[in-house]
Design a protein around this motif. Sequence first.
Motif, PDB file in Angstrom:
ATOM      1  N   GLU A 163      -4.871 -18.746 -10.011  1.00 13.59           N
ATOM      2  CA  GLU A 163      -4.104 -18.888 -11.261  1.00 13.59           C
ATOM      3  C   GLU A 163      -5.027 -18.920 -12.471  1.00 13.59           C
ATOM      4  O   GLU A 163      -4.615 -18.590 -13.577  1.00 13.59           O
ATOM      5  CB  GLU A 163      -3.271 -20.182 -11.237  1.00 13.59           C
ATOM      6  CG  GLU A 163      -2.142 -20.182 -10.211  1.00 13.59           C
ATOM      7  CD  GLU A 163      -1.096 -19.115 -10.487  1.00 13.59           C
ATOM      8  OE1 GLU A 163      -0.920 -18.742 -11.653  1.00 13.59           O
ATOM      9  OE2 GLU A 163      -0.481 -18.637  -9.512  1.00 13.59           O
ATOM     10  N   THR A 164      -6.260 -19.397 -12.259  1.00 11.35           N
ATOM     11  CA  THR A 164      -7.221 -19.426 -13.362  1.00 11.35           C
ATOM     12  C   THR A 164      -8.529 -18.777 -12.887  1.00 11.35           C
ATOM     13  O   THR A 164      -9.115 -19.218 -11.892  1.00 11.35           O
ATOM     14  CB  THR A 164      -7.510 -20.880 -13.813  1.00 11.35           C
ATOM     15  OG1 THR A 164      -6.261 -21.538 -14.039  1.00 11.35           O
ATOM     16  CG2 THR A 164      -8.340 -20.903 -15.083  1.00 11.35           C
ATOM     17  N   ARG A 187      -3.822 -10.972 -13.072  1.00 10.59           N
ATOM     18  CA  ARG A 187      -3.312 -11.165 -14.444  1.00 10.59           C
ATOM     19  C   ARG A 187      -1.883 -10.655 -14.585  1.00 10.59           C
ATOM     20  O   ARG A 187      -1.083 -11.210 -15.331  1.00 10.59           O
ATOM     21  CB  ARG A 187      -4.253 -10.490 -15.453  1.00 10.59           C
ATOM     22  CG  ARG A 187      -5.461 -11.388 -15.761  1.00 10.59           C
ATOM     23  CD  ARG A 187      -6.476 -10.764 -16.679  1.00 10.59           C
ATOM     24  NE  ARG A 187      -5.894 -10.039 -17.802  1.00 10.59           N
ATOM     25  CZ  ARG A 187      -5.386 -10.580 -18.900  1.00 10.59           C
ATOM     26  NH1 ARG A 187      -5.352 -11.899 -19.035  1.00 10.59           N
ATOM     27  NH2 ARG A 187      -4.905  -9.822 -19.861  1.00 10.59           N
ATOM     28  N   GLY A 190       0.419 -13.182 -13.940  1.00 12.49           N
ATOM     29  CA  GLY A 190       0.378 -14.321 -14.861  1.00 12.49           C
ATOM     30  C   GLY A 190      -0.849 -15.204 -14.790  1.00 12.49           C
ATOM     31  O   GLY A 190      -0.917 -16.212 -15.487  1.00 12.49           O
ATOM     32  N   GLN A 192      -4.473 -16.711 -15.562  1.00 10.34           N
ATOM     33  CA  GLN A 192      -5.169 -16.768 -16.844  1.00 10.34           C
ATOM     34  C   GLN A 192      -6.669 -16.564 -16.659  1.00 10.34           C
ATOM     35  O   GLN A 192      -7.234 -16.891 -15.618  1.00 10.34           O
ATOM     36  CB  GLN A 192      -4.900 -18.105 -17.508  1.00 10.34           C
ATOM     37  CG  GLN A 192      -3.457 -18.189 -17.952  1.00 10.34           C
ATOM     38  CD  GLN A 192      -3.261 -19.127 -19.122  1.00 10.34           C
ATOM     39  OE1 GLN A 192      -3.943 -20.128 -19.244  1.00 10.34           O
ATOM     40  NE2 GLN A 192      -2.300 -18.803 -19.968  1.00 10.34           N
ATOM     41  N   VAL A 194     -10.508 -17.232 -18.210  1.00  8.25           N
ATOM     42  CA  VAL A 194     -11.363 -18.038 -19.091  1.00  8.25           C
ATOM     43  C   VAL A 194     -12.769 -17.452 -19.001  1.00  8.25           C
ATOM     44  O   VAL A 194     -13.277 -17.209 -17.903  1.00  8.25           O
ATOM     45  CB  VAL A 194     -11.385 -19.517 -18.633  1.00  8.25           C
ATOM     46  CG1 VAL A 194     -12.374 -20.329 -19.459  1.00  8.25           C
ATOM     47  CG2 VAL A 194      -9.984 -20.114 -18.720  1.00  8.25           C
ATOM     48  N   GLN A 206      -9.081 -10.460 -23.718  1.00  8.34           N
ATOM     49  CA  GLN A 206      -7.999 -10.779 -22.767  1.00  8.34           C
ATOM     50  C   GLN A 206      -7.979 -12.252 -22.368  1.00  8.34           C
ATOM     51  O   GLN A 206      -7.090 -12.682 -21.632  1.00  8.34           O
ATOM     52  CB  GLN A 206      -8.191  -9.975 -21.476  1.00  8.34           C
ATOM     53  CG  GLN A 206      -8.140  -8.482 -21.680  1.00  8.34           C
ATOM     54  CD  GLN A 206      -8.564  -7.751 -20.402  1.00  8.34           C
ATOM     55  OE1 GLN A 206      -8.333  -8.206 -19.295  1.00  8.34           O
ATOM     56  NE2 GLN A 206      -9.192  -6.607 -20.566  1.00  8.34           N
ATOM     57  N   ALA A 207      -8.979 -13.002 -22.806  1.00  5.20           N
ATOM     58  CA  ALA A 207      -9.127 -14.364 -22.284  1.00  5.20           C
ATOM     59  C   ALA A 207      -8.209 -15.353 -22.989  1.00  5.20           C
ATOM     60  O   ALA A 207      -8.022 -15.283 -24.204  1.00  5.20           O
ATOM     61  CB  ALA A 207     -10.581 -14.805 -22.424  1.00  5.20           C
ATOM     62  N   ALA A 208      -7.660 -16.283 -22.208  1.00 12.18           N
ATOM     63  CA  ALA A 208      -6.881 -17.380 -22.789  1.00 12.18           C
ATOM     64  C   ALA A 208      -7.824 -18.315 -23.541  1.00 12.18           C
ATOM     65  O   ALA A 208      -7.432 -18.956 -24.509  1.00 12.18           O
ATOM     66  CB  ALA A 208      -6.164 -18.138 -21.676  1.00 12.18           C
ATOM     67  N   ARG A 279      -6.927 -27.245 -16.041  1.00 11.92           N
ATOM     68  CA  ARG A 279      -6.657 -26.016 -15.280  1.00 11.92           C
ATOM     69  C   ARG A 279      -7.377 -26.078 -13.921  1.00 11.92           C
ATOM     70  O   ARG A 279      -6.823 -25.700 -12.905  1.00 11.92           O
ATOM     71  CB  ARG A 279      -7.145 -24.765 -16.031  1.00 11.92           C
ATOM     72  CG  ARG A 279      -6.414 -24.402 -17.284  1.00 11.92           C
ATOM     73  CD  ARG A 279      -5.019 -23.857 -17.102  1.00 11.92           C
ATOM     74  NE  ARG A 279      -4.887 -22.658 -16.291  1.00 11.92           N
ATOM     75  CZ  ARG A 279      -3.731 -22.024 -16.097  1.00 11.92           C
ATOM     76  NH1 ARG A 279      -2.615 -22.474 -16.680  1.00 11.92           N
ATOM     77  NH2 ARG A 279      -3.657 -20.961 -15.334  1.00 11.92           N
ATOM     78  N   THR A 285      -8.158 -22.372  -8.967  1.00  6.64           N
ATOM     79  CA  THR A 285      -9.105 -21.838  -9.956  1.00  6.64           C
ATOM     80  C   THR A 285     -10.314 -21.273  -9.241  1.00  6.64           C
ATOM     81  O   THR A 285     -10.944 -21.972  -8.443  1.00  6.64           O
ATOM     82  CB  THR A 285      -9.534 -22.963 -10.924  1.00  6.64           C
ATOM     83  OG1 THR A 285      -8.365 -23.422 -11.610  1.00  6.64           O
ATOM     84  CG2 THR A 285     -10.558 -22.485 -11.931  1.00  6.64           C
TER      85      THR A 285
END
Length: 674
Positions: A163-164, A187, A190, A192, A194, A206-208, A279, A285
């Motif tokens: 997810e991350t 992605r 959904g 994210q 970092v 593109q990074a959150a 996160r 992650t």
Amino acid sequence: MAVEKIRTACPLDCWDCCSMIAHVEDGKLIKVEGDPDHPFTQGKLCIKGHKLVDRVNHPERVLEPMKKVDGHWQTISWEQAFREIADKMRVARAQHGPKSIMYHYDYGSSALLKGLSLRFFNLLGGFTETIGSICWEAGLQAHKYDFGHGKAHRPEDLAAHTETWVVWGRNVSVTNMHMMPFLKQARKRGAQLVIIDPLQTDLTPQAALHLQPRPGTDGALAIGLACHLREKGLVDETFVREHAVGYDEFSKYLDDWSVERAAEICEVSADDIRWLAERFAQTPTTTLLGLGMQRYANGGQTIRLINALVAMSGNIGRSGGGVHYSNQVHRFDWDALQMPHARQEEHYRAFTKVTQADEILAAQETNEPIQVLFVSSANPVGQVPDTNKILRAYDSVDCVVVIDMFLHDTGVVGDYFLPCTTVFEEEDVMYSSLWNPYLSYVNRAIEPMGQAKADWEIFHGLAQELGFAETFGHDVHRWLDEALHRYEESGITRERLQKESFLTHHQEPVAWADFKFATPSGKYEFVSSVALADGKPPMATYEEPVESPRRNRELAEKYPYHLLTIHPRRSLNSQHYNIVSMPERPIVEISEQIAARAGLADGDLVRVYNDRGDVQGNIKITAGQHRRTVKIEQGWWGSKGHALNTLTSNRLTDIGISSTQYDCLVNLEKVSSS
Ligand SMILES: Nc1nc2c(c(=O)[nH]1)N[C@H]1C(S)=C(S)[C@@H](COP(=O)(O)OP(=O)(O)OC[C@H]3O[C@@H](n4cnc5c(=O)[nH]c(N)nc54)[C@H](O)[C@@H]3O)O[C@H]1N2
Ligand SMILES: Nc1nc2c(c(=O)[nH]1)N[C@H]1C(S)=C(S)[C@@H](COP(=O)(O)OP(=O)(O)OC[C@H]3O[C@@H](n4cnc5c(=O)[nH]c(N)nc54)[C@H](O)[C@@H]3O)O[C@H]1N2
Ligand code: SF4
Ligand SMILES: [Mo]
């Protein structure tokens, strides 16, 4: 004439280790393409892979042995080359013993049989070897202490479950492009992204979240993240109690820290640290570590601190998680291939790849000097830090023998140049320990060009002169069988590999899913007994990098900017600089703040300098780059006037035997306006 298609693999030292199909027409290599069936390659190669065709057929490729006479290169026969070099080796050994013969090598090619060069030197009975790495050993050692070794999840697991995605100091789209389809897939559902990198990268938009730590301070950032986990009760207690040792001690160390203190040191906002920590704790992650942030004096401990954070957050052994640095899953029988037992320890000496210049220069003052130096699969004059020292050291050696395809920076300072074949002219097996765990079979696509010989044939020729050719051997299939025999239990043999092109025994979707780690305790080690036995701090703690404004204010006043000489987009280190079109000189990318402070504009010619050396380049102002950081892509050729590593230091890392090229402060001076 029909185009023949032959399966082979990319030899470049890269995360992706692509399987390739060579197109050959009339005995000539005309094109390469990515193997569409390979699950990582997926039919695509990067520009460096495609440009291998031009490398093979390039007019500057050296195709005959050469000797330097009165400063000029002359072509000679192989017989003369072997005879004269063997004579020099005999004289050196007689006068100063076996250690007077030295060998430096690197990963110019990731082919298995390149390892045979060490068989030759071991069979000499003794020599001086360069050990360690100018690339990644601090991080490898960190993984050895914490996990036993580095291991990766299958990328399909990350594509489906992460997810991350924390891309921490890895320039994924440039250096590891075959990870991109997996990231894209995640992605789309959904996940994210970092990015943790002082520089802007292709992926930043593109990074959150994009965290930009001051170079070399990621250890403090990891501590800040760990502090937040602890504060909020987000530590995975099951993992740290049942599957780890030493957590209490590490947790005690964190008592002296806070998110705010960490944030101040690494120049990242405390709010961002808190957001990312949550996160880590609350979503699967994955952390993709690059090699950049371990090229600092504190580099090994930096990686250990990040590992500790990931471990505390419960992302080890968990689908969609993991900390990815290397994938050390191969089981080659190196002893069978390289025969280390053949050498006598009293006639063996190790210098490090990083500090070899100091060690050579010191040895020249003793009765065990370096007389004959071999270099293969490497360009140390271009790539080893502190070029001026390397040049002085190599100049002090009687006879330098370089085995390569091109007269690069090291080639030009050699006394003999022996031309080797490219991967397309050889049969071998390709592997990488960075990420892609597949072995790929290398079939010979074309006949050796000119008089080029495979490295092993060159060493065989020398062994013949020196009287041990029989023990050295000359049977490629036999060597491959010997090196691969441990794969048989997974059903992988040379024959099967040749038939099926690529195979892996490593299919586990999730690394360490059984929580059985390869450490002495069998657990994750926050406190490492191996580190203790190595005389290193058993637990990771934060130290400043050496060339740092907090540690050495005086130096930072003189040289206020961090220089990151990162890996080039269009070349594998120095290997493509004479093949692809490049600007006239290096591009010096600076932040807007540096531009304002130093009065520089786009296109200005500047001198980048410190006490060690200088280089000239043209300014490019890049918005959003860490405010005191200068970026130059590495790999430029000093023989063409751009010796970047004159700027870098040959200091070693804290753990492992590794280099610190990015721990480097510089200043800028305008030479002329654009
Ligand atoms: N195109 C291309 N691909 C390559 C290579 C190449 O030369 N060209 N080389 C291959 C080889 S030999 C290697 S080792 C790998 C290297 O692969 P990577 O590790 O991806 O590449 P690097 O350029 O070493 O550094 C990656 C990133 O680290 C960042 N960085 C530097 N210092 C710090 C820091 O203190 N903190 C953080 N967070 N980030 C930092 C840099 O800004 C850079 O974006 O790539 C392989 N692939
Ligand atoms: N400033 C700065 N310096 C760096 C780095 C950095 O980021 N910044 N990165 C470091 C890293 S990560 C690395 S890995 C090193 C790379 O350091 P090196 O490995 O020394 O550098 P390369 O430019 O890859 O040169 C490899 C040479 O091997 C040759 N070669 C290729 N195939 C074969 C073969 O089959 N046989 C033989 N005999 N030769 C072959 C190529 O022609 C090339 O000349 O550089 C390091 N130096
Ligand atoms: S350099 Fe890397 S990405 Fe490019 S073709 Fe070779 S293995 Fe693939
Ligand atoms: Mo590297």
